[in-house]
Design an enzyme around this catalytic site. Structure first.
Site, PDB file in Angstrom:
ATOM      1  CG  LEU A 350      -1.902  -1.169   1.339  1.00 54.71           C
ATOM      2  CD1 LEU A 350      -2.656  -1.102   2.668  1.00 54.71           C
ATOM      3  CD2 LEU A 350      -2.881  -1.164   0.174  1.00 54.71           C
ATOM      4  CG  PHE A 355      11.338   4.854   9.610  1.00 60.09           C
ATOM      5  CD1 PHE A 355      12.530   4.767  10.307  1.00 60.09           C
ATOM      6  CD2 PHE A 355      10.779   6.099   9.420  1.00 60.09           C
ATOM      7  CE1 PHE A 355      13.158   5.889  10.811  1.00 60.09           C
ATOM      8  CE2 PHE A 355      11.391   7.232   9.920  1.00 60.09           C
ATOM      9  CZ  PHE A 355      12.582   7.135  10.610  1.00 60.09           C
ATOM     10  CB  VAL A 358       1.893   0.356   4.733  1.00 62.35           C
ATOM     11  CG1 VAL A 358       0.495  -0.011   5.236  1.00 62.35           C
ATOM     12  CG2 VAL A 358       2.558   1.334   5.687  1.00 62.35           C
ATOM     13  CG  ASP A 465       2.936  14.223   8.590  1.00 54.53           C
ATOM     14  OD1 ASP A 465       3.026  15.272   7.915  1.00 54.53           O
ATOM     15  OD2 ASP A 465       3.227  13.104   8.151  1.00 54.53           O
TER      16      ASP A 465
END
Length: 675
Positions: A350, A355, A358, A465
């Site tokens: 996705l 890091f 997904v 964010d």
């Protein structure tokens, strides 16, 4: 799509005692439920795993290093009659009020062995087993052909060479387990196999229907590329017991290997692989010697184990040795589509970032979709960031329908998997860039976003964010706030933060000055930018200088009420900005509504659904444990399964109906469905 009952599920506690088992487990292992509950789970395991299970639990309790948890692996089970069963095991750990509980999901593994019957010259007369799964051929493609078709090279024939219709007088092939290579129909590389050729009498039928017996061979082909075997060794290296796959890997019978030393199976000094001190585990790649004198490369890991139970089979310390044939194929730790991670099956990617990735996945017990966010430890350490990341504790503090939910976490040595709610919809950014959103639809979404952020701020959490890309609108027009990667706790109204977070397009002026800032005020500025973009399809500030000056202009299409609201949010002096609750009370926010939206009841605080508890009881999960986990706000496999089943029930009852799809106009085009 519920898969309840299609898997055998057994739940056990930290001592290895079975707490519950579903009917599929009863059928698979042949025990009644009352025979299973209260007994040790190792009765379902074949030796030597059954003998060492208590030691494994003790090691995990002390080290918390997961070797099996969160993975799916082939194991050999044992039913009530003492018969072995080839299984796939997926193990999940659930932290509960009563300590760690383990949920084991079993499914029968396909038998990859292939049995080929030939006459003395190698002509194939019969095939048993899943030939297509193992070697890629359909039976009709090789029946009548010579077995040499399956040999990867002609230098390693499967059968002895025979002349006429008599067996050879002396053969090093017949009755011996050999390691060799088979040819796969579609794969360019060889398939490493264990091969046992026996003499056989074949019954064949001629064209006129007459049956006759002829001498021949039966070749038993067992793939060994992905085999992991376990051996229990004495402190001097003597083999005490081994798993069934060991005999395929090394070619010995159980009688031949009894009391043999591990030194006869490896081409290295035994002191190089047996730990001389009590170290957690040693790993080494070594050359191993097969019974037929061929040499292969294997990965060996050895650890010293003490059996804590008085009735343990081995009272003295032993070495647990795990051996797997080394593969030339590079393994990708990033799971691909269709692979499993514990109780989840991976789907498409996705999104990805520095890091980790997904991925969409399916919960194997319920068939419901989730999103798995994988965060890699080395990436955090490389930039001196906190690990495990704060994002986990932030998500655990939130329980709101407008905020993307965390269900559970799966921890591995080098990464953490966040099991998140999967939201099927579109990013608000995509909608804003392609469509003109009517003001009443903007208001509908705005109220939902504010409701989620108000809940967040009331609970001492800031997002940091907020932007169009982090708002997902599902198919019913419901807004979800996602990505708490920069989220943080604010202990009190005067608590200031220092890290510049989020996108510069949405950043408040004070962040560009490099000074400590109020996280609540910074979120409010971002909300003002977000509302401006929703109404206009544009960002208010062209660069950081414009943002610091607070210089922007409204298009003529923006109503006076919306202008007033935005002007009160995008204020340079942060204490003078509207709070989220002020925004909720603003007249524009409530046009067409009786007032600000009420905060919904959280899932953890909702009334427990007894029908779902019964479903979970049928699944093999103790309902009292599930109920306690919900009441204690635990994030584990019990609450995950409960909430997924509950949301599936709600979706079914509502017929997936929600807010009617609004109509909008494409920018410069015809009408289209917004949501």
């Amino acid at each position: 799509m519920s898969l309840l009952g299609s898997y055998a599920v057994v739940t056990s506690d930290k001592h290895g005692t079975i707490l519950s088992a579903n009917q599929s487990a009863v059928k698979l292992f042949g025990y009644a439920q009352e025979e299973l509950v209260g007994t040790k789970v190792n009765i379902l395991m074949a030796p030597p795993y059954s003998d060492q299970h208590d030691a494994f639990l003790a090691r995990y309790k002390n080290t918390k290093e997961p070797h099996v948890i969160g993975k799916t692996r082939a194991v050999t089970g044992l039913n009530k009659e003492g018969e072995t069963i080839n299984l796939k095991l997926s193990l999940s750990e659930a932290e509960t009020a009563r300590g760690s509980l383990f949920i084991a999901l079993f499914e029968q593994a396909p038998d990859t062995r292939v049995i080929v019957d030939t006459n003395l010259t190698g002509e194939i007369f019969g095939i048993k087993g899943n030939l297509f799964l193992t070697l890629g051929y359909h039976k009709e493609e090789i029946l009548g052909n010579n077995i040499s078709q399956l040999c990867f090279t002609q230098d390693s024939p499967f059968m002895p060479i025979c002349e006429g219709d008599t067996y050879p007088n002396d053969s090093k092939i017949i009755g011996k387990i050999r390691t060799t290579q088979a040819k796969h129909k579609t794969k360019p590389h060889a398939i490493n196999i264990s091969l046992l050729v026996k003499k056989a009498t074949l019954r064949i039928r001629s064209a006129d229907g007459e049956s006759s017996n002829i001498p021949g061979f039966r070749s038993i082909i067992t793939p060994i590329d992905d085999v992991e075997t376990m051996v229990v060794l004495s402190l001097s290296g003597e083999i005490l017991s081994a798993s069934a796959d060991f005999y395929h890997l090394f070619g010995y019978t159980e009688e031949e290997i009894a009391e043999r030393s591990i030194t006869s199976l490896v081409k290295c000094d035994v002191r190089e692989i047996l730990p001389s001190e009590r170290v957690p585990r040693t790993k080494k790649r070594v050359k191993c010697i097969h019974q037929d004198k061929s040499v292969f490369t294997a990965d060996i890991s050895i650890e010293l184990c003490s059996n804590p139970e008085e009735d343990a089979k081995y009272q003295e310390d032993v070495f647990i040795c795990k051996i797997s044939r080394a593969s030339s194929k590079k393994k990708d730790k990033e799971s691909s589509h269709g692979t499993t991670m514990g109780l989840y099956t991976y789907g498409k990617v996705l999104g990805s970032g520095y890091f980790g990735k997904v991925r969409m996945a399916r919960h194997r017990l319920t068939g419901e979709r989730v999103a798995i966010k994988t965060l890699r430890k080395k990436q955090y350490l490389a930039v001196n960031m906190e690990y495990p990341p704060r994002e986990i504790s932030v998500l655990k503090s939130l329980d709101h329908p407008n905020i993307n939910r965390l269900y559970d976490t799966v921890i591995e040595t080098d990464r953490i998997h966040l099991i998140l709610e999967h939201v099927e919809g579109r990013e608000l950014c995509e909608i804003v860039e392609t469509e003109n959103i009517p003001e009443e639809v903007c208001r509908h979404l705005w109220r939902q976003i504010l409701t989620g952020i108000s809940y967040m701020h009331t609970n001492g959490v800031v997002h940091r964010d907020l932007k169009l890309e982090n708002i997902i609108i599902d198919k019913t027009g419901f807004a979800k706030i996602i990505d708490m990667g920069f989220g943080n706790f604010v202990l009190n109204p005067s608590h200031l933060l220092r890290t510049f977070c989020g996108s510069p397009d949405y950043a408040a002026p004070e962040l560009f000055l490099g000074k400590a800032y109020n996280g609540f005020h910074a979120d409010c500025w971002s909300l003002g930018v977000l509302l401006f973009a929703m109404l206009t399809g544009l960002l208010p500030f062209k660069d950081s200088q414009s943002a610091m000056k607070g210089a922007y202009q409204f298009p003529s299409s923006v109503s006076e009420g919306a202008r007033d609201l935005i002007k009160r949010i995008l204020v340079k002096e942060s204490p003078q900005r509207l709070t989220v609750n002020d925004m909720l009370a603003h007249p524009w926010t409530n046009v067409g509504y009786s007032g600000p939206p009420p905060q919904p009841i959280s899932l953890f605080n909702s009334k427990i659904d007894n029908d779902i508890l019964q479903e979970m009881e049928n699944l093999g999960m103790d309902s009292s444990t599930v109920k306690t986990s919900i009441e204690r706000r635990e994030f584990n496999q019990f609450t995950t399964t409960y909430f997924l089943l509950l949301q599936a029930k709600i979706r079914k009852l509502s017929g997936q109906e929600g807010t009617p799809k609004a109509k909008s106009k494409k920018r410069g085009g015809d009408e289209c469905a917004l949501l």
